[in-house]
Design a protein around this motif. Sequence first.
Motif, mmCIF file in Angstrom:
data_model
loop_
_atom_site.group_PDB
_atom_site.id
_atom_site.type_symbol
_atom_site.label_atom_id
_atom_site.label_comp_id
_atom_site.label_asym_id
_atom_site.label_seq_id
_atom_site.Cartn_x
_atom_site.Cartn_y
_atom_site.Cartn_z
ATOM 1 N N SER A 51 -18.383 -8.691 -29.188
ATOM 2 C CA SER A 51 -18.347 -9.839 -30.086
ATOM 3 C C SER A 51 -19.119 -11.040 -29.553
ATOM 4 C CB SER A 51 -16.896 -10.241 -30.365
ATOM 5 O OG SER A 51 -16.208 -10.556 -29.158
ATOM 6 N N LYS A 52 -19.215 -11.168 -28.229
ATOM 7 C CA LYS A 52 -19.948 -12.289 -27.637
ATOM 8 C C LYS A 52 -21.194 -11.829 -26.889
ATOM 9 C CE LYS A 52 -17.033 -15.652 -28.703
ATOM 10 N NZ LYS A 52 -17.420 -16.835 -29.511
ATOM 11 N N ASP A 71 -22.957 -7.020 -37.571
ATOM 12 C CA ASP A 71 -22.666 -8.441 -37.685
ATOM 13 C C ASP A 71 -21.839 -8.713 -38.942
ATOM 14 O OD1 ASP A 71 -23.629 -11.392 -36.792
ATOM 15 O OD2 ASP A 71 -23.717 -11.249 -38.975
ATOM 16 N N ASN A 72 -22.180 -8.042 -40.040
ATOM 17 C CA ASN A 72 -21.397 -8.191 -41.269
ATOM 18 C C ASN A 72 -19.937 -7.803 -41.061
ATOM 19 O OD1 ASN A 72 -23.730 -8.960 -42.603
ATOM 20 N ND2 ASN A 72 -24.089 -6.959 -43.527
ATOM 21 N N ALA A 73 -19.714 -6.846 -40.167
ATOM 22 C CA ALA A 73 -18.351 -6.388 -39.882
ATOM 23 C C ALA A 73 -17.654 -7.234 -38.818
ATOM 24 C CB ALA A 73 -18.387 -4.924 -39.435
ATOM 25 N N GLY A 74 -18.355 -8.226 -38.278
ATOM 26 C CA GLY A 74 -17.764 -9.090 -37.269
ATOM 27 C C GLY A 74 -17.680 -8.478 -35.884
ATOM 28 N N LEU A 75 -18.435 -7.405 -35.648
ATOM 29 C CA LEU A 75 -18.375 -6.712 -34.359
ATOM 30 C C LEU A 75 -19.402 -7.240 -33.356
ATOM 31 C CD1 LEU A 75 -17.907 -3.074 -35.687
ATOM 32 C CD2 LEU A 75 -16.158 -4.570 -34.682
ATOM 33 N N ASP A 77 -22.776 -10.399 -32.811
ATOM 34 C CA ASP A 77 -23.428 -11.618 -33.295
ATOM 35 C C ASP A 77 -24.932 -11.385 -33.225
ATOM 36 O OD1 ASP A 77 -24.441 -14.094 -33.879
ATOM 37 O OD2 ASP A 77 -23.351 -15.171 -32.320
#
Length: 388
Positions: A138-139, A311-315, A317
Amino acid sequence: MSLALFIRHFAQRALLHIAKHRSSSTLSKSFALAVFKGVVISTLSVNAYASEEEPPMEVKVVVVSMFEIGDDEGDAPGEFQLWKARQKLTTKYPLPHGFHDVYANTETGVIGIVTGMGIARASAAIMALGLDPRFDLSKAYWLVAGIAGVDPADNTIGSAIWTDYVVDGDLAHHIDAREIPSTWRTGYFPLFTHAPYENAEQVDVNNSPNGEVYALNLPLAKWAYSLTKDTKLLNNDAMNLLRAKYTHSPNARTLPNVSMGAHLSASTFWHGEKLNSWANDWVAYWTQGKGNFVTSGMEDSATLQSLTYLDNAGLVDKQRLMILRTASNFTMQPPSLSAAQNLKLESSGEGYAAMGAAIEAAYNVGSRVTNYIVQNWDSTKDSIPVTE
C-alpha cells in the motif's frame, strides 16, 4: 475461515467423495482423484507461502526487472542479478503464479521481481504480485529498472533515462504500406481513427480509455532525476566505436549521462530509421506534443495497466511508480549501414556493445533512489518526495 483452512476442508470433502463413489466410472474416479491431488498440492503451497501466523511484509520498494540471462547469481548478469546481490535480496518467496520467484531483504523492505519479457508476462506478473497476501504494497514505491533502445537524436548508449510518459505502440490499425493511399506516410494509425494521426486534439493524456498513454508522476520523476543526475556511468572502447558511426547525431556521440524522456512500449522489437520516425510521431500524437520519444522497450504499458487496476482496488499507489530505462542499443542504424545489417550485428556475436554498461547503469542510478527511500522511510512512507 482462512484460505488455507478452506482448501484443507475442500480436500477432505474431495477424499470423502472418492470413497463414496468407488463404484462409479473410471473417468469419474480419475477426475475426482485429480481434483484431490490438486487441492492437496494447493494446501501445501498455501501452508508454505502464506503462514497464518506471519503478518504481510511491509514493502518499501519493489524493484521490477524484466529478464535475467541465466541464473540469478554467479554468471553474466541480466537486469535482476545485481539487485539481488547488492541489495541482499536473500529471502525467497516462491511465486508459482508468476514468471519468477520474488526475493526480498526483509530488513530493508526491498523486494525484487522478474516479470518475464513482453506485455503478457509483465501484466500477469505484476498482477500476481499485487494480489499476493504475503506483501503489504500500500505504501510501496515501484522502480522499473531495465535496458532499452535509445533514439540517437536524443541520447547515447550507456545512458540512464527517467520516464515521464509511457506510450503503448501495439494498440493500432495497420494496413500494409503497399496498399495505403499515396498521401499517407504510414499504414499504422491509432484505433478509432481512419487515417494516420486523426483527431489529435481529442487525445486526453491523463485519461486514456484503452491504455494508449500513461502520464507518470512527473514531480516524482523529476525528483529521481535530480537525485541521480550526477551519477557516474560506465563507458568502454566498444561503445565509443559504435557511437562514432552516428556521424549525423551529435547526441549519440556524447558520453553516457542521466536524462529524462518518454518511453514507447511495444511487444514487437522494431528497428530502423523509418520506424524510429514513426516512434517519434506516435509518442508526439499520444502525448499531444508534451512527450519526446527517447527510449523503446516492451513491458511498461502492461506494468502500468496492472498497477492502475491494483490502485483502483486500493492495493498499491500508482503515483509511486518510477521507470528507469538504460540504453543498451540504438533504435536505428548509423548512416553507413542498412537497418537489417545493423540489427544483425547487434543481435549476433557478443550482442550489444553497451549491454553490460546499461545493466550497471540501471543499478547504479536506480539504487540511489531505492536507498534514499529506505533510509528516509519516516518521511517517504507518507510523503512522496519532490525536488525542492
